[in-house]
Design a protein around this motif. Structure first.
Motif, PDB file in Angstrom:
ATOM      1  N   ILE A 138       0.599  -1.098  -0.090  1.00 12.03           N
ATOM      2  CA  ILE A 138       0.098  -0.379   0.496  1.00 12.03           C
ATOM      3  C   ILE A 138       0.408   0.674  -0.177  1.00 12.03           C
ATOM      4  CG2 ILE A 138      -1.783   1.163   1.335  1.00 12.03           C
ATOM      5  CD1 ILE A 138      -2.551  -1.578   1.777  1.00 12.03           C
ATOM      6  N   ALA A 139       2.076   1.349   0.476  1.00 13.37           N
ATOM      7  CA  ALA A 139       2.745   2.410   0.823  1.00 13.37           C
ATOM      8  C   ALA A 139       3.536   2.470  -0.379  1.00 13.37           C
ATOM      9  CB  ALA A 139       3.466   2.076   2.029  1.00 13.37           C
ATOM     10  N   THR A 140       3.622   1.824  -1.243  1.00 15.83           N
ATOM     11  CA  THR A 140       5.005   1.717  -2.916  1.00 15.83           C
ATOM     12  C   THR A 140       3.860   2.258  -3.448  1.00 15.83           C
ATOM     13  OG1 THR A 140       6.157  -0.239  -1.550  1.00 15.83           O
ATOM     14  CG2 THR A 140       5.772   0.238  -4.294  1.00 15.83           C
ATOM     15  N   LEU A 141       2.209   1.856  -3.385  1.00 25.39           N
ATOM     16  CA  LEU A 141       1.492   2.394  -4.173  1.00 25.39           C
ATOM     17  C   LEU A 141       0.756   3.949  -3.852  1.00 25.39           C
ATOM     18  CD1 LEU A 141      -0.887  -0.827  -4.783  1.00 25.39           C
ATOM     19  CD2 LEU A 141       0.745  -0.218  -6.303  1.00 25.39           C
ATOM     20  N   ALA A 142       1.422   3.853  -2.819  1.00 26.59           N
ATOM     21  CA  ALA A 142       0.984   5.353  -2.140  1.00 26.59           C
ATOM     22  C   ALA A 142       2.007   6.301  -3.504  1.00 26.59           C
ATOM     23  CB  ALA A 142       0.955   5.855  -0.837  1.00 26.59           C
ATOM     24  N   GLU A 143       3.616   5.960  -3.346  1.00 30.23           N
ATOM     25  CA  GLU A 143       4.804   6.325  -3.405  1.00 30.23           C
ATOM     26  C   GLU A 143       3.974   6.639  -5.068  1.00 30.23           C
ATOM     27  OE1 GLU A 143       7.887   4.292  -3.030  1.00 30.23           O
ATOM     28  OE2 GLU A 143       7.434   4.696  -0.586  1.00 30.23           O
ATOM     29  N   GLN A 144       3.200   6.195  -6.181  1.00 34.29           N
ATOM     30  CA  GLN A 144       3.065   6.142  -7.497  1.00 34.29           C
ATOM     31  C   GLN A 144       1.154   7.323  -7.622  1.00 34.29           C
ATOM     32  OE1 GLN A 144       2.991   2.836  -9.206  1.00 34.29           O
ATOM     33  NE2 GLN A 144       4.581   1.925  -8.066  1.00 34.29           N
TER      34      GLN A 144
END
Length: 366
Positions: A14-20
C-alpha cells in the motif's frame, strides 16, 4: 482480511503504491486476490523455529498498480483485466493477466463493442420497423469517413493547402459501412446489390473496384447462389465471432497481430500528418496500397479505445488471414532500413533530427 489489520507485506504494498499516487485499501487487495488476479505473497522461512514472513515481490507491485489504475468502485473487474491485457501487450515488463481472466474478459467486452451491438440489432431486425430502427442507430453510431482518409490526399491538404475532399465522399463511405454491418445480420438479399456494392467499395480492399463494379459483380453472383451460400456463411462466421473458443495463448497472439496492424496504420496516419518521408515508408505504403487495406489499417490504429473496441479488434485478429498479412508487413519493416532513415540505408541517420524536422514542419503550419 485478518482482524488485526494488514500484514507487513500488504502495508509495504500500500505504501509503495501511494508513492505512485495510487490509493488502495486492504479490502481492494483482498477483492483482487479473491478474483484470482493478485497473487498472494510468497513466504520466506526464517529457520530455527522462528516461522515465516510474507515477502512483497516486484511483480505483485506491478499487478497491483495496473489494477489500481483501472479498477474503480462499481466498474466490472473484467474491464480492468482488459486494460491490463492491453497494457501487457505494450510493456514487456508487465506480467500478463491470468489466463482464465483473459478468456473471460476479452469475449465479454467484444460483445459490448458498438459494431457487435449493431450486428445483433441487424440480425434481429425481422420487420420493416426494426430495420428502420437499425439504420437510425447505425447512422448515429458510424461516423462519416469512419475508415479513415487517403494519407497522400491528407498530406497534400496539410502541406500544400489543397482543398478538402467533398463531404459527399465521406458521407457515402459512412453509408457503405452501415450496409456492410447490415448484410451479415439481415442477409445479402435484404440489403440489395446496390447497397452491397457501396459497402464493399467503402472497405477499399480492392481499390480498382468502384461501387458500380461491385454491384454488377454481385448481381452476377446471385443466379449461382454464391451470395446466399458460402459467402453469406463466411460473412456471418466472421461478423459474429466472439472469441469464446479462443485460448489465452490465441488471444495474446491476436493481440500481437492487432498491435502490429494498428502500428502500420499509425505510420500511414503519420504520413498524412506530414512526417518526413523515407524509402522504407514509401515501400511499405506501396505494399499496403497493393493490398487495398490502408483505410482499414488506419481505422485499426484508432480502435484501441474504448476498451470494448480494442477487444473487438483483438477477436477480429484471431483470423489466420490477418495473421499472414501482419507477418508479411512486419517482415518487410524489419528487413528494411529504419523507417526514419531518409537515405535508405546509404548513410547514418539521426532519429532525433528526424523528429525535430517533423515538429518544425508542424510548427510552421500553425
Amino acid at each position: 482480511m485478518a482482524r488485526n489489520g494488514p500484514g507487513p507485506a500488504d502495508r509495504e504494498l500500500i505504501a509503495t503504491l501511494a508513492e505512485q499516487d495510487l490509493r488502495v485499501s486492504v479490502a481492494q487487495l483482498e477483492r483482487w486476490r479473491g478474483a484470482g488476479l493478485l497473487p498472494r505473497h510468497e513466504r520466506r522461512w526464517l529457520g530455527r523455529g522462528r516461522g515465516s514472513v510474507a515477502v512483497l515481490a516486484p511483480a505483485t507491485v506491478r499487478i497491483a498498480a495496473v489494477l489500481a489504475r483501472h479498477a474503480r468502485q462499481g466498474r466490472d473487474l473484467r474491464w480492468a483485466v482488459l486494460d491490463w491485457f492491453a497494457e501487457a501487450g505494450r510493456d514487456p515488463d508487465m506480467p500478463e493477466p491470468p489466463d482464465h481472466a483473459v478468456c473471460q474478459a476479452v469475449p465479454w467486452a467484444a460483445q459490448a463493442s458498438p459494431a457487435q451491438r449493431l450486428l445483433r440489432q441487424a440480425r434481429d431486425a425481422r420487420t420493416e420497423h426494426l430495420q428502420d430502427a437499425f439504420y437510425t442507430a447505425a447512422g448515429a453510431t458510424v461516423p462519416s469517413g469512419a475508415l479513415g482518409v487517403d494519407p497522400a490526399a491528407m498530406r497534400a491538404i496539410l502541406l500544400g493547402g489543397d482543398d478538402l475532399p467533398p463531404e459527399s465522399a465521406a458521407r457515402d463511405e459512412g453509408q457503405g459501412l452501415v450496409h456492410l454491418i447490415a448484410a451479415p445480420g439481415m442477409g445479402f438479399d435484404e440489403v440489395g446489390a446496390d447497397a452491397l456494392g457501396m459497402a464493399f467499395a467503402a472497405t477499399g480492399l480492392v481499390p480498382q473496384m468502384t461501387a458500380e463494379n461491385w454491384s454488377s459483380s454481385i448481381q452476377d453472383m446471385e443466379p449461382a447462389g454464391i451470395l446466399h451460400g458460402p459467402l453469406a456463411r463466411a460473412a456471418r462466421t466472421y461478423a459474429f465471432a466472439d472469441g469464446r473458443d479462443a485460448t489465452a495463448e490465441d488471444l495474446r497472439a491476436a493481440r500481437t497481430v492487432y498491435y502490429g496492424l494498428a502500428g502500420v496504420g499509425g505510420l500511414l496516419m503519420w504520413h498524412a500528418l506530414g512526417v518526413p518521408d523515407t524509402p522504407t515508408q514509401q515501400a511499405l505504403r506501396a505494399t499496403v496500397e497493393e493490398m487495398g487495406i490502408a483505410s482499414w489499417l488506419m481505422a485499426m490504429a484508432a480502435g484501441s479505445r474504448p476498451p470494448s473496441t480494442f477487444a473487438g479488434n483483438v477477436v477480429t485478429c484471431l483470423r489466420p488471414d490477418l495473421a499472414r498479412v501482419h507477418d508479411a508487413l512486419i517482415e518487410q519493416i524489419t528487413s528494411s532500413p529504419s523507417l526514419m532513415d531518409r537515405s535508405g540505408g546509404q548513410e547514418p541517420h539521426d532519429p532525433d533530427q528526424f523528429m525535430k524536422d517533423w515538429i518544425a514542419t508542424l510548427t510552421a503550419l500553425t
